[in-house]
Design a protein around this motif. Structure first.
Motif, PDB file in Angstrom:
ATOM      1  N   UNK A   1      -6.160   1.240  -6.124  1.00 59.99           N
ATOM      2  CA  UNK A   1      -5.642   1.119  -4.753  1.00 59.99           C
ATOM      3  C   UNK A   1      -5.857  -0.296  -4.234  1.00 59.99           C
ATOM      4  N   UNK A   2      -7.035  -0.842  -4.454  1.00 58.99           N
ATOM      5  CA  UNK A   2      -7.331  -2.196  -3.972  1.00 58.99           C
ATOM      6  C   UNK A   2      -6.393  -3.223  -4.591  1.00 58.99           C
ATOM      7  N   UNK A   3      -6.222  -3.173  -5.911  1.00 61.38           N
ATOM      8  CA  UNK A   3      -5.360  -4.159  -6.569  1.00 61.38           C
ATOM      9  C   UNK A   3      -3.904  -3.972  -6.163  1.00 61.38           C
ATOM     10  N   UNK A   4      -3.488  -2.717  -5.950  1.00 55.71           N
ATOM     11  CA  UNK A   4      -2.114  -2.469  -5.511  1.00 55.71           C
ATOM     12  C   UNK A   4      -1.865  -3.056  -4.131  1.00 55.71           C
ATOM     13  N   UNK A   5      -2.834  -2.933  -3.239  1.00 55.82           N
ATOM     14  CA  UNK A   5      -2.692  -3.509  -1.900  1.00 55.82           C
ATOM     15  C   UNK A   5      -2.590  -5.032  -1.972  1.00 55.82           C
ATOM     16  N   UNK A   6      -3.408  -5.640  -2.824  1.00 57.97           N
ATOM     17  CA  UNK A   6      -3.356  -7.095  -2.974  1.00 57.97           C
ATOM     18  C   UNK A   6      -2.011  -7.537  -3.556  1.00 57.97           C
ATOM     19  N   UNK A   7      -1.505  -6.791  -4.545  1.00 55.69           N
ATOM     20  CA  UNK A   7      -0.212  -7.127  -5.140  1.00 55.69           C
ATOM     21  C   UNK A   7       0.919  -6.936  -4.133  1.00 55.69           C
ATOM     22  N   UNK A   8       0.832  -5.875  -3.336  1.00 59.37           N
ATOM     23  CA  UNK A   8       1.865  -5.635  -2.323  1.00 59.37           C
ATOM     24  C   UNK A   8       1.892  -6.767  -1.302  1.00 59.37           C
ATOM     25  N   UNK A   9       0.717  -7.207  -0.867  1.00 64.72           N
ATOM     26  CA  UNK A   9       0.652  -8.304   0.097  1.00 64.72           C
ATOM     27  C   UNK A   9       1.220  -9.585  -0.495  1.00 64.72           C
ATOM     28  N   UNK A  10       0.928  -9.823  -1.778  1.00 67.38           N
ATOM     29  CA  UNK A  10       1.435 -11.029  -2.429  1.00 67.38           C
ATOM     30  C   UNK A  10       2.951 -10.983  -2.579  1.00 67.38           C
TER      31      UNK A  10
ATOM     32  N   UNK B   1     -10.528   0.709   2.116  1.00 62.39           N
ATOM     33  CA  UNK B   1     -10.143  -0.172   1.017  1.00 62.39           C
ATOM     34  C   UNK B   1      -8.862  -0.937   1.355  1.00 62.39           C
ATOM     35  N   UNK B   2      -7.859  -0.218   1.860  1.00 68.20           N
ATOM     36  CA  UNK B   2      -6.587  -0.861   2.179  1.00 68.20           C
ATOM     37  C   UNK B   2      -6.771  -1.947   3.238  1.00 68.20           C
ATOM     38  N   UNK B   3      -7.574  -1.664   4.244  1.00 64.81           N
ATOM     39  CA  UNK B   3      -7.800  -2.657   5.300  1.00 64.81           C
ATOM     40  C   UNK B   3      -8.620  -3.834   4.771  1.00 64.81           C
ATOM     41  N   UNK B   4      -9.582  -3.573   3.888  1.00 67.14           N
ATOM     42  CA  UNK B   4     -10.356  -4.666   3.299  1.00 67.14           C
ATOM     43  C   UNK B   4      -9.481  -5.565   2.440  1.00 67.14           C
ATOM     44  N   UNK B   5      -8.415  -4.986   1.859  1.00 67.73           N
ATOM     45  CA  UNK B   5      -7.477  -5.769   1.052  1.00 67.73           C
ATOM     46  C   UNK B   5      -6.469  -6.526   1.902  1.00 67.73           C
ATOM     47  N   UNK B   6      -6.539  -6.353   3.218  1.00 63.14           N
ATOM     48  CA  UNK B   6      -5.694  -7.140   4.108  1.00 63.14           C
ATOM     49  C   UNK B   6      -4.466  -6.438   4.641  1.00 63.14           C
ATOM     50  N   UNK B   7      -4.288  -5.165   4.311  1.00 64.26           N
ATOM     51  CA  UNK B   7      -3.119  -4.441   4.803  1.00 64.26           C
ATOM     52  C   UNK B   7      -3.481  -3.653   6.057  1.00 64.26           C
ATOM     53  N   UNK B   8      -2.685  -3.825   7.095  1.00 65.13           N
ATOM     54  CA  UNK B   8      -2.899  -3.125   8.351  1.00 65.13           C
ATOM     55  C   UNK B   8      -1.761  -2.175   8.686  1.00 65.13           C
ATOM     56  N   UNK B   9      -0.659  -2.240   7.946  1.00 65.07           N
ATOM     57  CA  UNK B   9       0.458  -1.321   8.153  1.00 65.07           C
ATOM     58  C   UNK B   9       0.274  -0.144   7.198  1.00 65.07           C
ATOM     59  N   UNK B  10      -0.295   0.931   7.723  1.00 70.30           N
ATOM     60  CA  UNK B  10      -0.676   2.076   6.919  1.00 70.30           C
ATOM     61  C   UNK B  10       0.127   3.304   7.339  1.00 70.30           C
ATOM     62  N   UNK B  11       0.524   4.105   6.339  1.00 66.94           N
ATOM     63  CA  UNK B  11       1.247   5.343   6.605  1.00 66.94           C
ATOM     64  C   UNK B  11       0.582   6.467   5.828  1.00 66.94           C
ATOM     65  N   UNK B  12       0.413   7.610   6.471  1.00 70.93           N
ATOM     66  CA  UNK B  12      -0.293   8.738   5.862  1.00 70.93           C
ATOM     67  C   UNK B  12       0.687   9.819   5.455  1.00 70.93           C
TER      68      UNK B  12
ATOM     69  N   UNK C   1     -16.525  -4.710   1.209  1.00 68.64           N
ATOM     70  CA  UNK C   1     -16.056  -5.355  -0.030  1.00 68.64           C
ATOM     71  C   UNK C   1     -15.131  -4.398  -0.768  1.00 68.64           C
ATOM     72  N   UNK C   2     -14.297  -4.956  -1.615  1.00 62.00           N
ATOM     73  CA  UNK C   2     -13.394  -4.133  -2.412  1.00 62.00           C
ATOM     74  C   UNK C   2     -14.150  -3.513  -3.596  1.00 62.00           C
ATOM     75  N   UNK C   3     -13.731  -2.328  -4.036  1.00 61.28           N
ATOM     76  CA  UNK C   3     -14.401  -1.709  -5.181  1.00 61.28           C
ATOM     77  C   UNK C   3     -14.202  -2.521  -6.453  1.00 61.28           C
ATOM     78  N   UNK C   4     -15.212  -2.536  -7.294  1.00 59.45           N
ATOM     79  CA  UNK C   4     -15.121  -3.256  -8.562  1.00 59.45           C
ATOM     80  C   UNK C   4     -14.264  -2.476  -9.553  1.00 59.45           C
TER      81      UNK C   4
END
Length: 330
Positions: free
Chosen positions: A214-223, A259-270, A297-300
């Protein structure tokens, strides 16, 4: 009204009348969670009433068009002409009823029967080629809604996380028939449902493995999408496939939000309101979604999460090469 941090909730496995219940709208309004409401072909009276109720409650209101399962349910290049025609008709009907949404959300997924087979590890013996004009048809729909006079309509896309593994070959995007990069979406929400990733792995991945995914996906989505990026989290309840794994508790949802917010994403949908309402106390799910702070911190990564990402990138490149060869020979 735009919800702070872009908090919204998918509304699929729930009726329009259930959504419009005063207690439900009040709870969503208190937490500033906007609505994205599924709309299949059929009567419009309940949807129109819901649009007005959402407006009165100060909630953002988006419509999520869907076809019948026999027509694929979700949008893809395979049903693009039929889907675009339905969306245009739906928008005209809602406009005539003074219930025009702020946004149309297109769920980009393969036809539901094909997706069921893929998730069941039972792909068709031979896959028919995708129509070549499907991406152009969906792109024209997005442009036309954005240029609509006098009221333009934003168009967002819900996208499968596999496309984040794509490079310039667009392996997964072309294989799935879900055009993302070629269309000017106003917003892209990547459906990183940790419960589904864990569940469909059939025991290969645990919760500890999907958290870093989830963490890496959020970072990739932001990029990839920049300010247009968002993530869809879930699942609280089962969806259209009927066999989706769900959160064990609201604490797992809170963990995903952190996790999503720590990765920098604030637009969240449930995903989704129907599941929330069927798992009391349902306000606890909304609290976990709305009030959770970013993780420190993001999970390792685990060795399984690293291996999953490597396999995903490798599969994307292979699909891209295979697609290029097929187009060359064609």
């Amino acid at each position: 009204m735009t919800a702070p941090r872009g908090l919204r909730i998918w509304c699929e496995m729930v009726t329009h009348a259930e959504i419009a219940a005063p207690a439900v709208l009040r709870a969503l309004a208190e937490r500033k969670i906007g609505l994205i409401v599924a709309a299949q072909p059929g009567p419009r009276a309940d949807l129109v009433r819901l649009a007005q109720a959402a407006r009165d409650a100060g909630l953002s209101f988006a419509v999520w068009p869907m076809l019948a399962d026999a027509a694929g349910r979700w949008a893809s290049v395979d049903n693009a002409a039929r889907f675009a025609a339905y969306v245009r008709t739906l928008v005209d009907e809602l406009d005539a009823a003074c219930a025009l949404p702020e946004e149309i959300a297109l769920d980009l997924e393969p036809p539901i029967d094909r997706l069921r087979r893929l998730l069941g590890l039972d792909p068709p013996a031979r896959s028919a080629p995708h129509p070549e004009d499907g991406a152009a048809i969906l792109g024209a729909l997005v442009r036309d809604l954005g240029a609509r006079v006098p009221t333009s309509i934003r168009v967002s896309a819900a996208v499968i996380p596999l496309i984040l593994f794509d490079d310039e070959t667009l392996g997964f995007e072309r294989w799935l028939g879900t055009p993302v990069g070629s269309i000017g979406w106003d917003h892209a929400s990547v459906m990183v449902y940790t419960t589904l990733i864990e569940g469909y792995s059939r025991g290969l991945l645990t919760r500890n493995d999907v958290r870093p995914l989830l963490a890496s996906s959020c970072l990739l989505a932001a990029a990839r999408f920049g300010a247009r990026a968002g993530v869809s989290l879930g699942a609280v309840g089962k969806g259209a496939l009927g066999d989706e794994a769900t959160y064990r508790s609201a604490s797992e949802l809170a963990d995903d939000v952190a996790i999503a917010r720590a990765a920098g994403l604030e637009h969240l949908t449930l995903f989704d309101l129907g599941g929330v309402l069927r798992r009391p106390p349902w306000e606890a799910w909304l609290d976990a979604f709305a009030w959770t702070e970013p993780a420190p911190r993001l999970p390792e990564a685990t060795w399984k999460s690293r291996a999953t990402e490597k396999l995903g990138r490798g599969a994307s490149r292979l699909l891209g090469v295979a697609g290029s060869l097929r187009r060359t020979r064609g």
